[in-house]
Every structure is written in structure tokens, then in C-alpha cells.
Design an enzyme around this catalytic site. Structure first.
Site, PDB file in Angstrom:
ATOM      1  N   ASP A   1       0.396   9.116   0.782  1.00  0.00           N
ATOM      2  CA  ASP A   1       1.088  10.403   0.549  1.00  0.00           C
ATOM      3  C   ASP A   1       2.575  10.301   0.206  1.00  0.00           C
ATOM      4  O   ASP A   1       3.307   9.553   0.862  1.00  0.00           O
ATOM      5  CB  ASP A   1       1.062  11.277   1.817  1.00  0.00           C
ATOM      6  CG  ASP A   1      -0.267  11.302   2.511  1.00  0.00           C
ATOM      7  OD1 ASP A   1      -1.238  10.737   1.991  1.00  0.00           O
ATOM      8  OD2 ASP A   1      -0.340  11.900   3.599  1.00  0.00           O
TER       9      ASP A   1
ATOM     10  N   GLU B   1      -4.960  18.659   6.223  1.00  0.00           N
ATOM     11  CA  GLU B   1      -3.824  17.734   6.285  1.00  0.00           C
ATOM     12  C   GLU B   1      -2.714  18.230   5.355  1.00  0.00           C
ATOM     13  O   GLU B   1      -2.952  19.062   4.479  1.00  0.00           O
ATOM     14  CB  GLU B   1      -4.243  16.328   5.820  1.00  0.00           C
ATOM     15  CG  GLU B   1      -5.340  15.689   6.659  1.00  0.00           C
ATOM     16  CD  GLU B   1      -5.693  14.269   6.225  1.00  0.00           C
ATOM     17  OE1 GLU B   1      -5.869  13.421   7.098  1.00  0.00           O
ATOM     18  OE2 GLU B   1      -5.822  14.009   5.017  1.00  0.00           O
TER      19      GLU B   1
ATOM     20  N   TRP C   1       0.828  -1.212   0.000  1.00  0.00           N
ATOM     21  CA  TRP C   1       0.000   0.000   0.000  1.00  0.00           C
ATOM     22  C   TRP C   1       0.854   1.251   0.000  1.00  0.00           C
ATOM     23  O   TRP C   1       1.841   1.337   0.735  1.00  0.00           O
ATOM     24  CB  TRP C   1      -0.874  -0.005   1.258  1.00  0.00           C
ATOM     25  CG  TRP C   1      -1.457   1.332   1.565  1.00  0.00           C
ATOM     26  CD1 TRP C   1      -0.857   2.337   2.285  1.00  0.00           C
ATOM     27  CD2 TRP C   1      -2.717   1.844   1.134  1.00  0.00           C
ATOM     28  NE1 TRP C   1      -1.679   3.426   2.329  1.00  0.00           N
ATOM     29  CE2 TRP C   1      -2.830   3.158   1.636  1.00  0.00           C
ATOM     30  CE3 TRP C   1      -3.769   1.309   0.378  1.00  0.00           C
ATOM     31  CZ2 TRP C   1      -3.948   3.954   1.411  1.00  0.00           C
ATOM     32  CZ3 TRP C   1      -4.885   2.102   0.161  1.00  0.00           C
ATOM     33  CH2 TRP C   1      -4.973   3.401   0.676  1.00  0.00           C
TER      34      TRP C   1
ATOM     35  N   ASP D   1       1.553  16.066  10.040  1.00  0.00           N
ATOM     36  CA  ASP D   1       2.102  16.328   8.703  1.00  0.00           C
ATOM     37  C   ASP D   1       2.996  17.573   8.656  1.00  0.00           C
ATOM     38  O   ASP D   1       2.780  18.482   7.841  1.00  0.00           O
ATOM     39  CB  ASP D   1       0.957  16.438   7.662  1.00  0.00           C
ATOM     40  CG  ASP D   1       0.015  15.247   7.715  1.00  0.00           C
ATOM     41  OD1 ASP D   1       0.415  14.193   8.245  1.00  0.00           O
ATOM     42  OD2 ASP D   1      -1.132  15.371   7.232  1.00  0.00           O
TER      43      ASP D   1
ATOM     44  N   PHE E   1       3.797   8.668  10.270  1.00  0.00           N
ATOM     45  CA  PHE E   1       2.879   9.379   9.387  1.00  0.00           C
ATOM     46  C   PHE E   1       3.649  10.395   8.534  1.00  0.00           C
ATOM     47  O   PHE E   1       4.871  10.487   8.591  1.00  0.00           O
ATOM     48  CB  PHE E   1       1.794  10.071  10.227  1.00  0.00           C
ATOM     49  CG  PHE E   1       0.568   9.208  10.452  1.00  0.00           C
ATOM     50  CD1 PHE E   1       0.632   7.823  10.388  1.00  0.00           C
ATOM     51  CD2 PHE E   1      -0.665   9.805  10.739  1.00  0.00           C
ATOM     52  CE1 PHE E   1      -0.514   7.037  10.582  1.00  0.00           C
ATOM     53  CE2 PHE E   1      -1.815   9.042  10.941  1.00  0.00           C
ATOM     54  CZ  PHE E   1      -1.743   7.655  10.864  1.00  0.00           C
TER      55      PHE E   1
HETATM   56  C1  FRU Z   1      -3.197  12.164   4.311  1.00  0.00           C
HETATM   57  C2  FRU Z   1      -2.955  11.467   5.636  1.00  0.00           C
HETATM   58  C3  FRU Z   1      -2.069  12.296   6.531  1.00  0.00           C
HETATM   59  C4  FRU Z   1      -1.461  11.269   7.438  1.00  0.00           C
HETATM   60  C5  FRU Z   1      -1.295  10.086   6.505  1.00  0.00           C
HETATM   61  C6  FRU Z   1      -1.484   8.752   7.173  1.00  0.00           C
HETATM   62  O1  FRU Z   1      -3.547  11.309   3.282  1.00  0.00           O
HETATM   63  O2  FRU Z   1      -4.189  11.179   6.259  1.00  0.00           O
HETATM   64  O3  FRU Z   1      -2.744  13.322   7.204  1.00  0.00           O
HETATM   65  O4  FRU Z   1      -0.241  11.692   7.983  1.00  0.00           O
HETATM   66  O5  FRU Z   1      -2.244  10.244   5.482  1.00  0.00           O
HETATM   67  O6  FRU Z   1      -1.148   7.709   6.314  1.00  0.00           O
END
Ligand code: FRU
Length: 507
Positions: A48, A230, A45, A179, A104
Site C-alpha cells: 500500500d 481496509e 517488497w 489503516d 502498517f
Molecule cells: C492492505 C493491508 C492493510 C495493512 C497492510 C499491511 O493491503 O492489508 O490493511 O495495513 O496491508 O501491509
């Protein structure tokens, strides 16, 4: 057995294993709907793009990665590198989940002045700043389960060590606190962290990437708020010698065509506060399938943007194979002015042209139902179409296969909108929102029009009017689209057209 024979056998086995590995690399990436000119992980998978930094001639790309499944799970930072933004070398996983949580999204900087003191013997440390997401604390019903941590590399991004003092920024009790995108603010000689904090942005500053101080907040009452904010980014772009600050804020859900999307604000930033020029909500990409897009750091005046090519509405359901998720084409960002309004336009990076193969160049076409395939020959893989017209009128471009599946890209004069319709594009019933027509406003006020389509096995990216209106769309036909035709009921005349078949980046 003589030692020589023994050594020979070892060499033989190692090298045949190696050879198998190499063949596997080439055999993979052949699956139906596998992107051929976009980065995707071989298996597992991906969401981002993360930690993008340019250093010593190499574009570093990390990404949200779960190697053990094609469903989102405990996040790692996957890793790939490129010298040309086109061909990607897959690298070992850079960051694994640990006792503080999943890894993340976040960013990476080149700490050229060694403010962090991680650098040794003159080595410039690359420092990654990311969110630790603690699933145990989340399950326990706490609010402060996301906090910011750092890691560093002293071998130009190859290997990473997490800082013992993590986390470096604790959570004040905000559920969505993540983020971090960090930049060096030269005028104030300090680092600025732009952080998504639920429904607004919080700016922090630091002298050393380890201790952070709150500077200001932005956005509670401005912009789109259909979902959580985000993956932000902030940087200046040059317009006629003037620096205009762009603040990118990804939003999920609440995008212009539903689900996830990237909005942006334009204004001034003084190292403490971001002051927008107006209250307008603008979108970097109106399509449903560009999300979490941010830019590479350390690229000087050039700003290169990359997004994840999916949408949280159906990201976990799309019918791919042993992988799920891909990145968009990297795009150069620039400021344009329409009337007295500034906007951000984007175009595919010119580096992509190295993939252009067979070219068909045509001019002065009167479009009614124009079978472009008759001129170009069927294509079976990525392609690029560019066309220009003296005068914009109703038209549509149809990508299709022999199963009657199609994607239609066009312009509707009555609404002054571009659109992409994937309602009959093949596999569509894995989620009810997927089979739709999506629209985007035409922002250009010019009579003349041009557009570029970047077509891959399972996506199309539309850059209309030199990238003033952009749309990214994915789809899953049961046989590859190999026909292309152009329709108009309106006497649409094409001034010039260029069609390129493109080489795969994996072969
Ligand atoms: C955006 C998000 C971010 C987070 C990540 C988790 O797509 O939700 O905010 O850090 O994906 O995988």
C-alpha cells in the site's frame, strides 16, 4: 603520505563510490517488466501507498515496505518524494518496526495549527498516524494486536520521531483494527480518523492527534462484504458548488473481478456520522490490480488518488525481479452525475503529459483490423493511447509481441461491458486466478465514447468515458509488447486517435 595526498585519496574514493551509486541508480529499473512510469522500490517488497501528504511543494509518498525480501514481511514505511507526481526521488526508510510491532498502513497530516504541540520554533509538524501490528501478540492468539500510533517530522518529512506516548488508540478487541486516515474537519475544528474495523468503518475525533474519541460506525449492512474492510479515506468533492462526501473503503477479498478492490460510498458527513445517499456499491477501479488506494492530504480542493498496483490473490507470486510491487498512476478524482446518480470519475493527473514524446495523431479511421504500429512504429516502453468515437460499437485493442503473447482491451456491446483479457499475456501460471478476462460495466449513457490507455512494460490502465469506468491490470510478457492494433467486426469508426510514446521516469 602528505596530508594533501591523503585528503585527495579520500575525496577520490568517496566520489568514485558516489559515482558508482549514481550509475547504479540509472542501471537499475532496466529489468524486464520493470515499470517505467510508475513508482516501484529499487529492491524488496512494496504494497500500500501510505502517509501521502503535500507540503511545501513536495508530494510525500510513503509505502508498505519490506527491504529484506520480495515476500511480504515485517513492515516499514518506505519513502519517496516528488515535485510533479511523475518523477520520484527515493528517500531513506522513514519508519522501522519497533517493540510495539510492524508499521502498517496509515496517513500523514500537516498539523498547521500545531494542535499536537510537536511543533517547535514555529515549525509545522508533519504527523504520521499509522497502525502498529504486534506479531507476538498475534501469535499468542490475542485479538487486540493492532493499535494506532503516531510519529512526527520537524524537517518537512525527511526524518521521523515516534511519539513516546504510543499507542494513541488502543484496540477494543477487534482483530482487524487498522489503516487510520486522518483529516482536519474545519467546521468542527477537530481531527477525524477514519478507521477500518473488520467489516465496518469507525470514525474517531481528536483535538490534538493524541487523544481519540469514538464518534460513530458505518457500513455493517451496506456495501461489499466479501472480505475485510481496509484502508479507508473520507473527503468532500465539489460538484457545482456543493460538497459531496466520498468514503473510500478498500476490500479484500470480494472485489468485482476477484480479490482486492476499492469500493466507495457517496453521502454527507457532519463531523460525527457519515450518511450515505443510497445503498449502492460502487467501484473506483474495476480491474484486479488497483488496491489500497487513498488520496493525498493537504491538496486543497484537488483530490489525487494513488493505489497499489497488485492484488493479494497473487501479490507475493508475481514474476518480477529484485523488487515486487508498484504504485498506480496518480489520478485526479471528480464527481459526475449520470441520470440522477452521482459517481466518482478518475483520470491520470495532467502532470503525466511531461513524459509524452513522439506523437501520432490520426482521424477518421474505419476499423476492421487496423495495424496502428504501421503508423506509430514499434514502441518499446511506456505509451499512452487516447481515442474517441462518435458511436460506441464492439471493438478491441491488442497489445502484443512477436511471441504471440497479448493483452486485449475492448468493449462488448451485448453486455455493455469493457474488458481486459490477459489470458495469453506471457507468464501467467504462477497462480490459477491470473490468466483471466476481466470485465467492467460501461456507466456512461452517451452514444459517443472516448478512452485513454496508459501502457507500461507490465501494466495497462484503462480510463473509459473520461474515467467513469476504470480498470487496472498487470501482466508479465516474455518480451515487451511493442505492437498495437485495433479490431472491430462492427464498423467501428474512430473520430480521433492520439498515440504517444512516453519517456521513462528513471532516466
Ligand atoms: C492492505 C493491508 C492493510 C495493512 C497492510 C499491511 O493491503 O492489508 O490493511 O495495513 O496491508 O501491509
Amino acid at each position: 603520505m602528505s596530508i594533501i595526498k591523503y585528503l585527495f585519496l579520500i575525496v577520490f574514493f568517496v566520489s568514485s563510490d558516489f559515482a558508482k551509486g549514481q550509475t547504479a541508480q540509472h542501471e537499475a529499473y532496466n529489468e524486464p517488466c520493470r515499470p517505467q512510469i510508475h513508482f516501484s522500490p529499487e529492491k524488496g517488497w512494496m504494497n500500500d501507498p501510505n502517509g501521502m501528504v503535500y507540503y511545501k511543494g513536495v508530494y510525500q509518498l510513503f509505502y508498505q515496505y519490506y527491504p529484506d525480501s520480495t515476500i511480504w514481511g515485517p513492515m516499514h514505511w518506505g519513502h519517496a518524494t516528488s515535485k510533479d507526481l511523475v518523477h520520484w526521488q527515493r528517500q531513506p526508510i522513514a519508519l522501522y518496526p519497533d517493540s510495539l510491532g510492524y508499521i502498517f498502513s496509515g496517513s500523514t497530516v500537516a498539523d498547521i495549527h500545531n494542535t499536537s504541540d510537536f511543533g517547535k520554533n514555529g515549525k509545522v509538524p508533519l504527523v504520521a498516524i499509522f497502525t502498529h501490528h504486534n506479531p507476538k501478540e498475534e501469535r499468542a492468539g490475542k485479538n487486540d494486536f493492532q493499535y494506532q500510533s503516531i510519529a512526527y517530522s520537524l524537517d518537512d518529512g525527511k526524518t521521523w520521531r515516534k511519539y513516546e506516548g504510543n499507542p494513541v488508540l488502543m484496540n477494543p478487541g477487534i482483530r482487524d483494527f487498522r489503516d487510520p486516515k486522518v483529516m482536519w474537519y474545519e467546521a468542527g475544528k477537530k481531527w477525524i480518523m477514519t478507521l477500518a474495523t473488520l467489516d465496518h468503518i469507525t470514525f474517531y475525533s481528536s483535538p490534538d492527534l493524541k487523544s481519540w474519541m469514538k464518534e460513530s460506525t458505518f457500513g455493517k449492512e451496506i456495501g461489499a462484504h466479501g472480505g475485510v474492510w481496509e484502508c479507508p479515506d473520507i473527503f468532500p468533492l465539489n460538484y457545482n458548488g456543493k460538497g459531496i462526501w466520498v468514503l473510500i473503503v478498500n476490500l479484500n477479498p470480494g472485489g468485482p473481478n476477484g480479490g482486492s478492490a476499492t469500493q466507495y460510498f457517496l453521502g454527507d458527513f457532519d463531523g460525527t456520522e457519515f450518511k450515505p445517499f443510497d445503498k449502492e456499491t460502487r467501484w473506483l477501479d474495476y480491474g484486479p490490480d488497483e488496491y489500497a488506494g487513498v488520496t493525498w492530504s493537504n491538496t486543497g480542493d484537488r483530490k489525487i488518488f494513488l493505489g497499489w498496483m497488485s492484488n493479494w490473490q497473487y501479490a507475493n507470486l508475481v514474476p518480477t525481479g529484485k523488487w515486487r510491487g508498484a504504485a498506480t498512476i496518480p489520478r485526479d478524482l471528480r464527481i459526475e452525475k449520470i441520470g440522477n446518480q452521482y459517481v466518482v470519475a478518475s483520470l491520470p493527473v495532467p502532470e503525466l503529459n511531461v513524459l509524452n514524446e513522439q506523437t501520432t495523431a490520426l482521424s477518421n479511421i474505419d476499423v476492421k483490423n487496423y495495424d496502428l504500429t504501421a503508423k506509430t512504429g514499434k514502441f518499446s516502453g511506456p505509451a499512452r493511447l487516447s481515442l474517441s468515437s462518435y458511436k460506441i460499437k464492439n471493438f478491441s485493442i491488442t497489445l502484443s509481441n512477436n511471441l504471440d503473447e497479448k493483452v486485449v482491451i475492448g468493449y462488448d456491446k451485448t453486455t455493455n461491458q469493457y474488458y481486459i483479457n490477459r489470458a495469453h499475456s506471457g507468464k501467467v501460471d504462477f497462480q490459477k486466478e491470473f490468466a483471466k478476462k476481466h470485465v467492467a460495466p460501461r456507466l456512461s449513457e452517451k452514444v459517443a465514447m472516448n478512452l485513454t490507455l496508459i501502457i507500461d512494460n507490465a501494466s495497462v490502465e484503462l480510463f473509459a468515458d473520461d474515467g467513469l469506468t476504470v480498470m487496472t491490470e498487470i501482466y508479465f510478457p516474455n518480451a515487451i509488447f511493442s505492437n498495437i492494433s485495433i479490431q472491430s467486426v462492427d464498423n467501428f469508426k474512430i473520430k480521433a486517435l492520439r498515440f504517444n510514446k512516453m519517456k521513462s521516469i528513471w532516466r
